[in-house]
Design a protein around this motif. Structure first.
Motif, PDB file in Angstrom:
ATOM      1  N   SER A   1      -8.502   0.405   0.593  1.00  0.00           N
ATOM      2  CA  SER A   1      -9.063   1.634   1.148  1.00  0.00           C
ATOM      3  C   SER A   1      -8.068   2.400   2.010  1.00  0.00           C
ATOM      4  CB  SER A   1     -10.321   1.323   1.957  1.00  0.00           C
ATOM      5  OG  SER A   1     -10.016   0.462   3.025  1.00  0.00           O
ATOM      6  N   SER A   2      -6.846   1.929   2.077  1.00  0.00           N
ATOM      7  CA  SER A   2      -5.827   2.546   2.933  1.00  0.00           C
ATOM      8  C   SER A   2      -5.296   3.859   2.387  1.00  0.00           C
ATOM      9  CB  SER A   2      -4.651   1.580   3.088  1.00  0.00           C
ATOM     10  OG  SER A   2      -4.071   1.332   1.807  1.00  0.00           O
ATOM     11  N   GLY A   3      -5.599   4.186   1.143  1.00  0.00           N
ATOM     12  CA  GLY A   3      -5.056   5.389   0.525  1.00  0.00           C
ATOM     13  C   GLY A   3      -3.733   5.141  -0.174  1.00  0.00           C
ATOM     14  N   ASN A   4      -3.183   3.943  -0.021  1.00  0.00           N
ATOM     15  CA  ASN A   4      -1.952   3.602  -0.729  1.00  0.00           C
ATOM     16  C   ASN A   4      -2.266   3.331  -2.190  1.00  0.00           C
ATOM     17  OD1 ASN A   4      -0.295   3.729   1.566  1.00  0.00           O
ATOM     18  ND2 ASN A   4      -0.880   1.653   2.145  1.00  0.00           N
ATOM     19  N   PRO A   5      -1.464   3.880  -3.105  1.00  0.00           N
ATOM     20  CA  PRO A   5      -1.771   3.694  -4.524  1.00  0.00           C
ATOM     21  C   PRO A   5      -1.472   2.286  -5.021  1.00  0.00           C
ATOM     22  CG  PRO A   5       0.283   4.877  -4.276  1.00  0.00           C
ATOM     23  CD  PRO A   5      -0.288   4.714  -2.895  1.00  0.00           C
ATOM     24  N   THR A   6      -2.272   1.855  -5.961  1.00  0.00           N
ATOM     25  CA  THR A   6      -1.975   0.668  -6.751  1.00  0.00           C
ATOM     26  C   THR A   6      -1.338   1.193  -8.031  1.00  0.00           C
ATOM     27  OG1 THR A   6      -3.854  -0.529  -5.845  1.00  0.00           O
ATOM     28  CG2 THR A   6      -2.978  -1.292  -7.961  1.00  0.00           C
TER      29      THR A   6
END
Length: 105
Positions: A68-73
């Motif tokens: 949920s951090s906004g960092n992409p996978t």
């Protein structure tokens, strides 16, 4: 000559949704998955010969918890044959954005 391709979709439903389609000669792509909700979200991403279809045989990630951090996978180096689709579905509407980017051959 390779052609640049990028397509993005916000998963606005829990149904399977087309993210993008390879060109007539196939290509190589990266898949980016981002949780835009700030809460828990899971996603399934798959390759299929039909639009908006998820089948276990083509699954790249299944019920994957997207941070949920906004960092992409990122899934790198997915090779698709001619006209194959990347499709995705999430556990809730408006939680996840999926982008397919790369090169049609």
């Amino acid at each position: 000559m390779a052609t640049v391709k990028r397509s993005s979709v916000a998963l606005t439903t829990t149904d399977a949704t087309e993210v993008g389609q390879a060109g007539a000669s196939g290509g190589a792509y990266n898949i980016h998955v981002v949780n835009i909700s700030g809460s828990s979200a899971t996603v399934t991403v798959a390759v299929n010969s039909s639009s908006a279809t998820i089948a276990d045989a083509g699954t790249l990630m299944k019920d994957y918890t997207v941070p949920s951090s906004g960092n992409p996978t990122v899934i790198k180096g997915i090779v698709l044959v001619a006209n194959e689709y990347v499709n995705a579905e999430a556990n809730g509407a408006n939680k996840v954005v999926v982008t397919m980017s790369g090169y049609d051959q």
